[in-house]
Design a protein around this motif. Structure first.
Motif, PDB file in Angstrom:
ATOM      1  N   HIS A 187      17.797 -10.508   8.315  1.00 50.95           N
ATOM      2  CA  HIS A 187      18.464  -9.297   7.847  1.00 50.95           C
ATOM      3  C   HIS A 187      17.713  -8.789   6.631  1.00 50.95           C
ATOM      4  O   HIS A 187      17.282  -9.565   5.795  1.00 50.95           O
ATOM      5  CB  HIS A 187      19.916  -9.597   7.467  1.00 50.95           C
ATOM      6  N   THR A 188      17.512  -7.498   6.525  1.00 53.85           N
ATOM      7  CA  THR A 188      16.787  -6.913   5.408  1.00 53.85           C
ATOM      8  C   THR A 188      17.648  -5.858   4.747  1.00 53.85           C
ATOM      9  O   THR A 188      18.225  -5.004   5.421  1.00 53.85           O
ATOM     10  CB  THR A 188      15.484  -6.256   5.890  1.00 53.85           C
TER      11      THR A 188
ATOM     12  N   HIS B  41      15.571 -10.172   1.969  1.00 47.79           N
ATOM     13  CA  HIS B  41      15.704 -10.649   3.334  1.00 47.79           C
ATOM     14  C   HIS B  41      16.586 -11.889   3.346  1.00 47.79           C
ATOM     15  O   HIS B  41      16.396 -12.809   2.555  1.00 47.79           O
ATOM     16  CB  HIS B  41      14.334 -10.982   3.920  1.00 47.79           C
ATOM     17  N   VAL B  42      17.543 -11.890   4.241  1.00 45.99           N
ATOM     18  CA  VAL B  42      18.538 -12.966   4.308  1.00 45.99           C
ATOM     19  C   VAL B  42      18.599 -13.509   5.737  1.00 45.99           C
ATOM     20  O   VAL B  42      18.584 -12.725   6.697  1.00 45.99           O
ATOM     21  CB  VAL B  42      19.926 -12.478   3.872  1.00 45.99           C
ATOM     22  N   LEU B  43      18.669 -14.832   5.843  1.00 44.46           N
ATOM     23  CA  LEU B  43      18.683 -15.489   7.146  1.00 44.46           C
ATOM     24  C   LEU B  43      19.716 -16.607   7.123  1.00 44.46           C
ATOM     25  O   LEU B  43      19.789 -17.366   6.155  1.00 44.46           O
ATOM     26  CB  LEU B  43      17.294 -16.078   7.425  1.00 44.46           C
ATOM     27  N   THR B  44      20.538 -16.701   8.155  1.00 43.83           N
ATOM     28  CA  THR B  44      21.581 -17.733   8.184  1.00 43.83           C
ATOM     29  C   THR B  44      21.620 -18.414   9.542  1.00 43.83           C
ATOM     30  O   THR B  44      21.147 -17.881  10.548  1.00 43.83           O
ATOM     31  CB  THR B  44      22.987 -17.171   7.908  1.00 43.83           C
ATOM     32  N   ALA B  45      22.208 -19.581   9.553  1.00 46.32           N
ATOM     33  CA  ALA B  45      22.473 -20.313  10.798  1.00 46.32           C
ATOM     34  C   ALA B  45      23.639 -21.256  10.564  1.00 46.32           C
ATOM     35  O   ALA B  45      23.835 -21.745   9.447  1.00 46.32           O
ATOM     36  CB  ALA B  45      21.237 -21.093  11.250  1.00 46.32           C
TER      37      ALA B  45
ATOM     38  N   ALA C 155       7.386 -10.460   3.050  1.00 47.14           N
ATOM     39  CA  ALA C 155       7.660  -9.904   4.371  1.00 47.14           C
ATOM     40  C   ALA C 155       8.977 -10.449   4.910  1.00 47.14           C
ATOM     41  O   ALA C 155       9.432 -11.521   4.503  1.00 47.14           O
ATOM     42  CB  ALA C 155       6.511 -10.258   5.310  1.00 47.14           C
ATOM     43  N   PRO C 156       9.600  -9.756   5.833  1.00 48.43           N
ATOM     44  CA  PRO C 156      10.842 -10.257   6.439  1.00 48.43           C
ATOM     45  C   PRO C 156      10.603 -11.605   7.127  1.00 48.43           C
ATOM     46  O   PRO C 156       9.479 -11.982   7.445  1.00 48.43           O
ATOM     47  CB  PRO C 156      11.204  -9.165   7.454  1.00 48.43           C
ATOM     48  N   PHE C 157      11.677 -12.322   7.362  1.00 44.86           N
ATOM     49  CA  PHE C 157      11.587 -13.588   8.076  1.00 44.86           C
ATOM     50  C   PHE C 157      11.086 -13.354   9.496  1.00 44.86           C
ATOM     51  O   PHE C 157      11.486 -12.406  10.171  1.00 44.86           O
ATOM     52  CB  PHE C 157      12.951 -14.292   8.118  1.00 44.86           C
ATOM     53  N   THR C 158      10.217 -14.213   9.956  1.00 44.64           N
ATOM     54  CA  THR C 158       9.688 -14.090  11.308  1.00 44.64           C
ATOM     55  C   THR C 158      10.591 -14.812  12.300  1.00 44.64           C
ATOM     56  O   THR C 158      11.481 -15.600  11.922  1.00 44.64           O
ATOM     57  CB  THR C 158       8.275 -14.696  11.388  1.00 44.64           C
ATOM     58  N   VAL C 159      10.325 -14.557  13.577  1.00 41.75           N
ATOM     59  CA  VAL C 159      11.072 -15.245  14.630  1.00 41.75           C
ATOM     60  C   VAL C 159      10.841 -16.748  14.556  1.00 41.75           C
ATOM     61  O   VAL C 159      11.761 -17.545  14.771  1.00 41.75           O
ATOM     62  CB  VAL C 159      10.660 -14.699  16.011  1.00 41.75           C
ATOM     63  N   ASP C 160       9.633 -17.151  14.234  1.00 38.22           N
ATOM     64  CA  ASP C 160       9.334 -18.578  14.126  1.00 38.22           C
ATOM     65  C   ASP C 160      10.069 -19.216  12.953  1.00 38.22           C
ATOM     66  O   ASP C 160      10.558 -20.341  13.049  1.00 38.22           O
ATOM     67  CB  ASP C 160       7.831 -18.787  13.970  1.00 38.22           C
ATOM     68  N   GLU C 161      10.143 -18.511  11.835  1.00 41.10           N
ATOM     69  CA  GLU C 161      10.874 -19.042  10.677  1.00 41.10           C
ATOM     70  C   GLU C 161      12.356 -19.177  10.995  1.00 41.10           C
ATOM     71  O   GLU C 161      13.008 -20.160  10.608  1.00 41.10           O
ATOM     72  CB  GLU C 161      10.659 -18.133   9.469  1.00 41.10           C
TER      73      GLU C 161
ATOM     74  N   ALA D  21      17.935  -2.187  -3.074  1.00 41.47           N
ATOM     75  CA  ALA D  21      18.894  -3.246  -3.371  1.00 41.47           C
ATOM     76  C   ALA D  21      18.251  -4.343  -4.189  1.00 41.47           C
ATOM     77  O   ALA D  21      17.073  -4.621  -4.045  1.00 41.47           O
ATOM     78  CB  ALA D  21      19.433  -3.857  -2.063  1.00 41.47           C
ATOM     79  N   PRO D  22      18.997  -4.950  -5.081  1.00 41.41           N
ATOM     80  CA  PRO D  22      18.450  -6.060  -5.862  1.00 41.41           C
ATOM     81  C   PRO D  22      18.264  -7.297  -4.990  1.00 41.41           C
ATOM     82  O   PRO D  22      18.799  -7.392  -3.899  1.00 41.41           O
ATOM     83  CB  PRO D  22      19.530  -6.297  -6.926  1.00 41.41           C
ATOM     84  N   ALA D  23      17.506  -8.243  -5.504  1.00 45.42           N
ATOM     85  CA  ALA D  23      17.305  -9.487  -4.772  1.00 45.42           C
ATOM     86  C   ALA D  23      18.622 -10.239  -4.664  1.00 45.42           C
ATOM     87  O   ALA D  23      19.435 -10.223  -5.572  1.00 45.42           O
ATOM     88  CB  ALA D  23      16.281 -10.344  -5.507  1.00 45.42           C
ATOM     89  N   PRO D  24      18.877 -10.881  -3.520  1.00 42.29           N
ATOM     90  CA  PRO D  24      20.138 -11.610  -3.362  1.00 42.29           C
ATOM     91  C   PRO D  24      20.182 -12.834  -4.239  1.00 42.29           C
ATOM     92  O   PRO D  24      19.168 -13.453  -4.505  1.00 42.29           O
ATOM     93  CB  PRO D  24      20.125 -12.003  -1.871  1.00 42.29           C
ATOM     94  N   ALA D  25      21.351 -13.158  -4.697  1.00 45.55           N
ATOM     95  CA  ALA D  25      21.547 -14.358  -5.516  1.00 45.55           C
ATOM     96  C   ALA D  25      22.486 -15.286  -4.786  1.00 45.55           C
ATOM     97  O   ALA D  25      23.509 -14.867  -4.283  1.00 45.55           O
ATOM     98  CB  ALA D  25      22.139 -13.985  -6.873  1.00 45.55           C
ATOM     99  N   ILE D  26      22.128 -16.532  -4.740  1.00 46.60           N
ATOM    100  CA  ILE D  26      22.979 -17.510  -4.062  1.00 46.60           C
ATOM    101  C   ILE D  26      23.942 -18.082  -5.083  1.00 46.60           C
ATOM    102  O   ILE D  26      23.586 -18.934  -5.880  1.00 46.60           O
ATOM    103  CB  ILE D  26      22.136 -18.609  -3.420  1.00 46.60           C
ATOM    104  N   GLY D  27      25.130 -17.584  -5.105  1.00 46.43           N
ATOM    105  CA  GLY D  27      26.128 -18.035  -6.071  1.00 46.43           C
ATOM    106  C   GLY D  27      27.081 -19.002  -5.438  1.00 46.43           C
ATOM    107  O   GLY D  27      26.756 -19.646  -4.446  1.00 46.43           O
TER     108      GLY D  27
END
Length: 418
Positions: A82-83, A126-130, A151-157, A88-94
């Motif tokens: 997700h981009t 860029h945010v990625l979850t599972a 760069a955004p997260f790739t499919v491999d990442e 937008a500011p950089a996401p922070a993991i709170g």
């Protein structure tokens, strides 16, 4: 084509590293930290791992790695990259958001969302979850990765992140199932050991059981007292080989059979012989060591019989210890038999101590040295059963033992004449 092949090879290598770096312990928090650290190094961003509560309620932040901010702006789109807009500011993991199994994801970060770390470079976030889940199993939590200025997260990442999340979920599930088994075995062990049979009133007893640490598999150590005719009492201590729930269950089976055999009032060596033959017929039963002592206060005597067990100790009125010299037969369950009795005096001034090997044995130490350490103890004068148990456990460091410890102490009550 060659570039795609190299990318696939990198993915395989990353998955292999994940197998070696994630789940190295049976602690779920350590597994979460390993997952977060691995992904932070691989993806070059911030990673957070949240675990769902067992009984519902909000998730808890189990681990985080990478540049962590102070805001709560971590609201990714599940299962894929997700981009956010460039502004937008950089996401922070709170702190972990209030989510639970099956909960819908929170809205994605956009302009005006919670601020990121102070001094963060502007640019797309860029945010990625599972989910932390194996196949169709109920998710145990969620892993979230975020980065900015790249760069955004790739499919491999994304594929590696999902693989690492499944791997961590598998280890966490194993750890939780093992913890549940350990808890069941420990409660069974304590319930059985805490309620031995009732000895005759002419015998004073005290016992104790210590597991080998909170995360160690419980063993098959146990003790028992059986009330016999004519004021006599049978004292028993045993140790089923192995650890875990199966050992605890076998221990209960040995204990049940012994009570039935002892009720026939056979001498100790014949009780062992009968018990050995019964257990030998069941191939599923684990072998066990066992020590029987029939105490006869009226005659001031004790009769011993051992099936592969360590000798008991007798503490005199002056607090000194003496190991009882007795013949040792094979462990129970072999079907060999060959048990012999030994009788010695036992006065009201003496306290008898039966124990399992965890009390004295130490790794890389000869058993004779271990027993000599017990025999060298000098307790305060006139030690009763309770004091003997407490002092021996403390002085031999039983609370730090490498194996379970069960002890049973007994003393004949002095008869008062008028």
């Amino acid at each position: 084509m060659a570039e795609r092949d190299e990318a696939l090879l990198d993915r395989v290598r990353a998955m292999e590293r994940a197998i070696g770096e994630i789940g190295t312990t049976l602690d779920e928090t350590s597994t979460c930290r390993e997952l977060a650290g691995f992904l932070a190094r691989l993806l070059g961003g911030s990673v957070a791992v949240d675990l769902f509560a067992w009984q519902g309620g909000p998730a808890r932040r189990a681990a985080a790695a990478g540049p962590v901010g102070t805001g709560r702006g971590m609201s990714p789109e599940p299962y894929g990259p997700h981009t956010t807009p460039d502004s937008a500011p950089a996401p922070a993991i709170g702190p972990a958001p209030a989510i639970g199994p099956g909960a819908a994801p929170a809205p994605a970060i956009g302009p005006g969302a919670a601020p990121g770390p102070e001094g963060a470079e502007p640019g797309p976030a860029h945010v990625l979850t599972a989910p932390l889940a194996v196949d169709d199993e109920k998710p145990l939590g969620e892993v979230t990765a975020a980065r900015t200025g790249r760069a955004p997260f790739t499919v491999d990442e994304a594929a590696v992140l999902r693989h690492a999340a499944r791997l961590a979920a598998r280890h966490i599930g194993h750890a939780r199932r093992l913890a549940a088994t350990e808890d069941t075995a420990l409660h069974l062990q304590r319930a059985l050991v805490a309620e031995p049979g009732r000895p005759h009133p002419n015998l004073e007893i005290a016992g104790g059981y210590l597991p080998a640490g909170p995360r160690a598999l419980v063993g098959g150590d146990w003790f028992e007292t059986v009330r016999l005719h004519f004021g006599r009492t049978l004292l028993v201590v045993g140790d089923v080989m192995g650890h875990g729930l199966d050992a605890a269950v076998d221990m209960n089976a040995y204990r049940t059979v012994l009570r039935e055999v002892a009720a026939t009032d056979l001498p100790p060596h014949r009780v062992l012989r009968h018990l050995d033959s019964v257990v030998a017929e069941d191939d599923a039963r684990r072998p066990a060591t066992c020590l029987l002592v029939r105490v006869d206060p009226a005659r001031g005597a004790a009769t011993f019989a051992s099936a592969g067990h360590l000798p008991p100790a007798v503490f005199g009125a002056d607090g000194s210890a003496e190991l009882v010299d007795l013949p040792v037969g094979p462990p129970l369950g072999t079907g060999v038999g060959g048990y012999e009795p030994t009788t010695r005096p036992l006065t009201p001034a003496e306290t008898l101590l039966l124990f399992t090997d965890g009390l004295v044995e130490r790794r890389s130490e000869d058993i004779d040295v271990s027993l000599a350490r017990l025999a060298a103890l000098r307790l305060p004068p006139d030690p009763g059963p309770g004091q003997v148990v407490d002092e021996v456990l403390r002085r031999l460091g039983a609370h730090r033992a490498e194996d379970d410890v069960a002890v049973l102490a007994a003393r004949v009550r002095a008869r008062h004449t008028t």
